[in-house]
Design a protein around this motif. Sequence first.
Motif, PDB file in Angstrom:
ATOM      1  N   TRP A  31      58.932  65.343  44.969  1.00 24.82           N
ATOM      2  CA  TRP A  31      57.817  65.234  46.433  1.00 24.82           C
ATOM      3  C   TRP A  31      58.578  66.819  47.006  1.00 24.82           C
ATOM      4  O   TRP A  31      59.234  66.616  47.512  1.00 24.82           O
ATOM      5  N   ASN A  32      57.565  67.463  47.005  1.00 27.34           N
ATOM      6  CA  ASN A  32      57.098  67.990  47.787  1.00 27.34           C
ATOM      7  C   ASN A  32      56.906  68.513  49.393  1.00 27.34           C
ATOM      8  O   ASN A  32      55.379  68.341  50.122  1.00 27.34           O
ATOM      9  N   GLY A  33      57.696  67.883  50.221  1.00 26.70           N
ATOM     10  CA  GLY A  33      57.282  68.211  50.856  1.00 26.70           C
ATOM     11  C   GLY A  33      57.573  68.983  52.631  1.00 26.70           C
ATOM     12  O   GLY A  33      58.392  69.383  53.273  1.00 26.70           O
ATOM     13  N   LEU A  34      57.124  70.387  51.828  1.00 27.22           N
ATOM     14  CA  LEU A  34      57.684  71.872  51.869  1.00 27.22           C
ATOM     15  C   LEU A  34      57.014  71.512  53.182  1.00 27.22           C
ATOM     16  O   LEU A  34      55.667  73.473  53.074  1.00 27.22           O
ATOM     17  N   ASN A  35      56.376  71.354  54.714  1.00 27.37           N
ATOM     18  CA  ASN A  35      55.409  71.511  55.337  1.00 27.37           C
ATOM     19  C   ASN A  35      56.341  72.001  56.202  1.00 27.37           C
ATOM     20  O   ASN A  35      57.553  72.186  56.476  1.00 27.37           O
ATOM     21  N   ALA A  36      56.545  73.627  57.138  1.00 27.82           N
ATOM     22  CA  ALA A  36      56.604  73.844  58.066  1.00 27.82           C
ATOM     23  C   ALA A  36      56.228  73.544  59.590  1.00 27.82           C
ATOM     24  O   ALA A  36      55.781  74.348  60.254  1.00 27.82           O
ATOM     25  N   LEU A  37      55.644  72.533  59.491  1.00 26.51           N
ATOM     26  CA  LEU A  37      55.441  72.054  61.082  1.00 26.51           C
ATOM     27  C   LEU A  37      56.227  71.527  61.916  1.00 26.51           C
ATOM     28  O   LEU A  37      56.970  70.982  61.442  1.00 26.51           O
ATOM     29  N   ARG A  38      56.510  72.145  63.281  1.00 23.47           N
ATOM     30  CA  ARG A  38      56.713  71.479  64.365  1.00 23.47           C
ATOM     31  C   ARG A  38      56.423  70.354  64.514  1.00 23.47           C
ATOM     32  O   ARG A  38      57.364  69.808  65.830  1.00 23.47           O
ATOM     33  N   LYS A  39      55.940  69.461  64.415  1.00 22.70           N
ATOM     34  CA  LYS A  39      55.585  68.179  64.965  1.00 22.70           C
ATOM     35  C   LYS A  39      54.298  67.675  63.633  1.00 22.70           C
ATOM     36  O   LYS A  39      53.599  68.143  63.112  1.00 22.70           O
ATOM     37  N   ASN A  40      55.152  66.494  62.856  1.00 18.42           N
ATOM     38  CA  ASN A  40      53.942  65.696  62.285  1.00 18.42           C
ATOM     39  C   ASN A  40      54.068  64.419  61.877  1.00 18.42           C
ATOM     40  O   ASN A  40      55.337  63.722  62.107  1.00 18.42           O
ATOM     41  N   ASN A  41      53.808  63.620  62.928  1.00 14.38           N
ATOM     42  CA  ASN A  41      53.576  62.354  63.354  1.00 14.38           C
ATOM     43  C   ASN A  41      52.992  61.424  61.669  1.00 14.38           C
ATOM     44  O   ASN A  41      51.827  61.144  62.978  1.00 14.38           O
ATOM     45  N   THR A  42      52.929  61.639  60.859  1.00 19.65           N
ATOM     46  CA  THR A  42      52.395  61.083  59.960  1.00 19.65           C
ATOM     47  C   THR A  42      52.600  59.908  59.082  1.00 19.65           C
ATOM     48  O   THR A  42      53.073  60.004  57.704  1.00 19.65           O
ATOM     49  N   GLY A  43      53.142  59.326  59.781  1.00 18.40           N
ATOM     50  CA  GLY A  43      54.671  58.079  59.091  1.00 18.40           C
ATOM     51  C   GLY A  43      55.724  58.503  58.955  1.00 18.40           C
ATOM     52  O   GLY A  43      56.329  59.142  59.843  1.00 18.40           O
ATOM     53  N   TYR A  44      56.441  57.632  58.158  1.00 23.00           N
ATOM     54  CA  TYR A  44      57.902  57.464  58.078  1.00 23.00           C
ATOM     55  C   TYR A  44      58.449  58.906  57.499  1.00 23.00           C
ATOM     56  O   TYR A  44      57.664  59.834  56.817  1.00 23.00           O
ATOM     57  N   SER A  45      59.579  59.114  58.645  1.00 23.66           N
ATOM     58  CA  SER A  45      60.054  61.009  58.215  1.00 23.66           C
ATOM     59  C   SER A  45      61.452  60.359  57.083  1.00 23.66           C
ATOM     60  O   SER A  45      62.130  60.344  57.130  1.00 23.66           O
ATOM     61  N   LEU A  46      60.359  61.090  55.787  1.00 22.55           N
ATOM     62  CA  LEU A  46      61.026  60.789  54.478  1.00 22.55           C
ATOM     63  C   LEU A  46      61.820  61.969  54.073  1.00 22.55           C
ATOM     64  O   LEU A  46      63.114  61.559  53.870  1.00 22.55           O
ATOM     65  N   ARG A  47      62.105  62.508  54.922  1.00 18.10           N
ATOM     66  CA  ARG A  47      63.315  64.275  55.198  1.00 18.10           C
ATOM     67  C   ARG A  47      64.148  63.816  56.108  1.00 18.10           C
ATOM     68  O   ARG A  47      64.436  63.964  55.309  1.00 18.10           O
ATOM     69  N   ASP A  48      63.989  63.063  57.140  1.00 14.89           N
ATOM     70  CA  ASP A  48      65.546  62.240  58.138  1.00 14.89           C
ATOM     71  C   ASP A  48      65.758  61.557  57.078  1.00 14.89           C
ATOM     72  O   ASP A  48      67.034  61.165  57.280  1.00 14.89           O
TER      73      ASP A  48
END
Length: 477
Positions: A175-192
Amino acid sequence: VNPALADLNGLFAGRLLVDEADKAPFLVDWLKLKGDAIAVAMPETTEGVAAILRWAARTGTAIAPQGGNTGLAGGSVPQLARPTVLLSLKRLNRIRSVDAVNSTLVAEAGCLLADVQAAAAEAARLFPLSLAAEGSCTIGGNLACNAGGTAVLRYGTARELCLGLEVVTADGEIWNGLNALRKNNTGYSLRDLFIGSEGTLGVITAAVLKLFPKPRARATAMVGLDRVEQAALLLAALQSRSGGAITTFELMSARALALVLAHLRQTQSPVESACRWYLLIEVSDQQGEDAAAATLEEGLAAALESGQIKDAVIASSLSQAASFWRLRESMNEAQAATGKVVKHDVSLPISALDPFIAGVDAALSAQFPDARTIIYGHLGDGNLHLSALPPERDPHRLQPRDGALINRIVHDLVHEYGGAISAEHGIGTLRRDELPRYKSEIELKLMRRIKTALDPDWTLNPGVLLAPPDWPTDRSF
Ligand code: FAD
Ligand code: LAC
Ligand code: ZN
């Protein structure tokens, strides 16, 4: 030798260690807990990690991810009931990029925390995560444990310093979730979800980290006082006075300071007056050296005058500041030298610290009159490390069942005051069996559902954080 290992060896670029002597350093942790693994795999690329995970899924082998092996919750060495390959991320250790405009950096999981800090400094930025193990722990391990350390008060935990992740799933997808966004409300936060999951949901292979402006100045002080309650009030007063510029607010009990001074063979404490508690305080700001020192000086002078604190020393040079820090950073080594220690990592509302400490002191000294309890930690975060050291003349005196009773006393009281049984080290294997006593059934049920959704065969770190359904119940670590 497991025949499937020959197949694994050919699957990834990197090393596969199978000799007992080669594996040995990976199989004992900082607390001297021992583990076992059929091999240690050291991939050099994310694709290599994915190949190993696909092989594991095919062969039914468990995978135990490991970074710097400095974790203090028993989760970094495999103590598993199934054949396990230890997956060391140490060779996946490149800084992929530094972006000064976005103030971000992309680091691979095996980068040492100190190397990430250095890469940020080279770009005239600060990566603020800071802990005594920073020369050996990895950024992947920091994120897997959601590490804290000594600058959380100002900058937050590892979770708050991460914008994006690259993760290999239990079945070997990337899973490439390497985005550098300070804001990203596009669904569940898989990162967290992956951060803080202690290697049980996926293998972190890289992260986008937030960088900050470098402070222009720091001022460091050590303070002596008799009541933790006063320390909490001092923190609030200094925060107001400095406009929130307190970076570090660390607590040490008199016994903790004496232990570390003796360990470092230092005869003199930096704070002359004998006090029950000591604080290490650091202010950092953008105004310049004089402003940082003035804030601290004025705040501490007011506290001395009102009797809130008994004594204070402001470092007059960088080397004096470093000597204050050395005391705090040697705390774990000093304990390790005393024998078998029963350690805790609890968090409480700051307002509850004082009554909690009084309660735990009374309860422990009633049950274990000759054990020595030291308390230190990150007061500004409400995070205490409480350790029961063995009696001085009998370092093997504390038995495992004593440890269990001490844990029960401490953790029951933590729970009573609305706290958590781990603040920053995680649950690992050490606190796994205690978790059901303090988490609600609904939380545990949801956690298990998440685990089985992401790792249905319990390939990743089975027995860390949660016990698998087929876990042998008579097995105690
Ligand atoms: P490891 O110990 O290798 O692993 C820890 C856990 O993370 C394991 O469950 C492992 O399976 C998992 N893991 C590791 N890498 C990955 C990955 N890439 N993907 C998925 N899972 C992974 N901690 C604090 O929070 N604050 C402190 O102030 C602090 N001070 C410390 C001081 C000393 C002297 C020592 C020895 C430890 C201290 N720690 C502290 C604990 C420890 O350093 C941290 O928990 C650190 O974040 C662990 O990083 P690591 O790379 O060593 O992880
Ligand atoms: C520390 C580790 C134990 O704060 O978290 O020193
Ligand atoms: Zn800590």
